[in-house]
Design an enzyme around this catalytic site. Sequence first.
Site, PDB file in Angstrom:
ATOM      1  N   TYR A   1      10.832  -3.065  15.520  1.00  0.00           N
ATOM      2  CA  TYR A   1       9.791  -2.462  14.688  1.00  0.00           C
ATOM      3  C   TYR A   1       9.672  -3.271  13.400  1.00  0.00           C
ATOM      4  O   TYR A   1      10.533  -3.206  12.520  1.00  0.00           O
ATOM      5  CB  TYR A   1      10.113  -1.006  14.357  1.00  0.00           C
TER       6      TYR A   1
ATOM      7  N   LEU B   1      -4.403  13.723  18.481  1.00  0.00           N
ATOM      8  CA  LEU B   1      -4.116  15.154  18.429  1.00  0.00           C
ATOM      9  C   LEU B   1      -3.877  15.623  17.000  1.00  0.00           C
ATOM     10  O   LEU B   1      -3.026  16.469  16.728  1.00  0.00           O
ATOM     11  CB  LEU B   1      -2.887  15.457  19.301  1.00  0.00           C
TER      12      LEU B   1
ATOM     13  N   HIS C   1      16.005  -0.479  25.028  1.00  0.00           N
ATOM     14  CA  HIS C   1      14.599  -0.212  24.709  1.00  0.00           C
ATOM     15  C   HIS C   1      13.702  -0.384  25.938  1.00  0.00           C
ATOM     16  O   HIS C   1      12.724   0.356  26.121  1.00  0.00           O
ATOM     17  CB  HIS C   1      14.149  -1.152  23.588  1.00  0.00           C
TER      18      HIS C   1
ATOM     19  N   ARG D   1      -0.919   9.278  19.175  1.00  0.00           N
ATOM     20  CA  ARG D   1      -1.319   8.134  18.333  1.00  0.00           C
ATOM     21  C   ARG D   1      -2.520   8.508  17.457  1.00  0.00           C
ATOM     22  O   ARG D   1      -3.441   7.724  17.286  1.00  0.00           O
ATOM     23  CB  ARG D   1      -1.602   6.899  19.190  1.00  0.00           C
TER      24      ARG D   1
END
Length: 330
Positions: free
Chosen positions: A54, A210, A124, A207
């Site tokens: 990340y 919602l 991962h 993402r």
Amino acid sequence: MKQRRIGAAEVSCLGVGGMSFSDMYGATTEENSFAVLDLAREVGVTHIDTSNIYGMGRSETTIGAWLKANPGARDGLHIATKAGITKDAEGNRCFDNSPAHMEAELDGSLKRLGVDCVDLFYAHRYQAEIPPEEVAGTLGRLVEKGKCRAIGLSEIAPATLRRAHAEHPVAAVQSEYSLSTRAPELGLLQACAELGTALVAFSPVGRSLLTDHPLTREAISESVFLRTNPRFTEPNLTANLEMVAGFRALAAEMGLSAAALAIAWTLHKGPHVIPIPGTRSVAHFRELVEGAEASLSDAQLARVEQVLPMGWCHGDRYTAAQWVGPERYC
């Protein structure tokens, strides 16, 4: 904050996804990330879930800087990170679950986080050329060495989980799970419950779909991941925005934000489900916490699924390139 279990550890039912501490979904700052972590600590959110890739270490470095700035905070946290996604000699993405690679990457993560041990270490992406039993054994030896306390796998099939778990207890499986992505209900949710494995649900608010404020087209165009993702390209994007309008209206009728209702729904899908939404916004994080505290009746859950029935979302969750790595099992 309500509690759930990851292996032997008791953690908050809501976690923090560390991807947003990099620029994956838009530019952020260390100040923004610190503010989210400060609020998480204040409200009792104890699980922080990140990865070495990340921001190519940026997320871990940010968490490590926050821990250094907050002496004593580490003792109350359950920290997870991941490794296994890398690049080959030509610079192409590939997966490496070998013992040497996984341990070296974990060592790098520990240094960036500024800790001696993480509570949970995932592969991962599962490297299909290596039997699941070997991967679990590799991770289990890192537990024996004291570098992590429990092991996890990400984006795997139920059969892979069962094989790995037979070699070493798998404390958690991380998978995308939300009202817009319900594939885990076709075996993974059930296998995790049977084995006592937590299902750590990433992207539980789709993402941004919602939420009361889905990402704008401009923001989507600036995201390397989303601008090609089938759910965020036309005509699917327009169709999805039309569908979630009814969901937002239902949430408002229930006195909740859309994000809160999405989190509440996810938590109601099983006592072993732990959503890990990511955000750059303190205000949005408060909405997510609201969802963790909400209680929905059977009638309310039925109304949610009437507005957004299984399979409502237009477009696959990944492109062909994005699908390289996650295991499809149905």
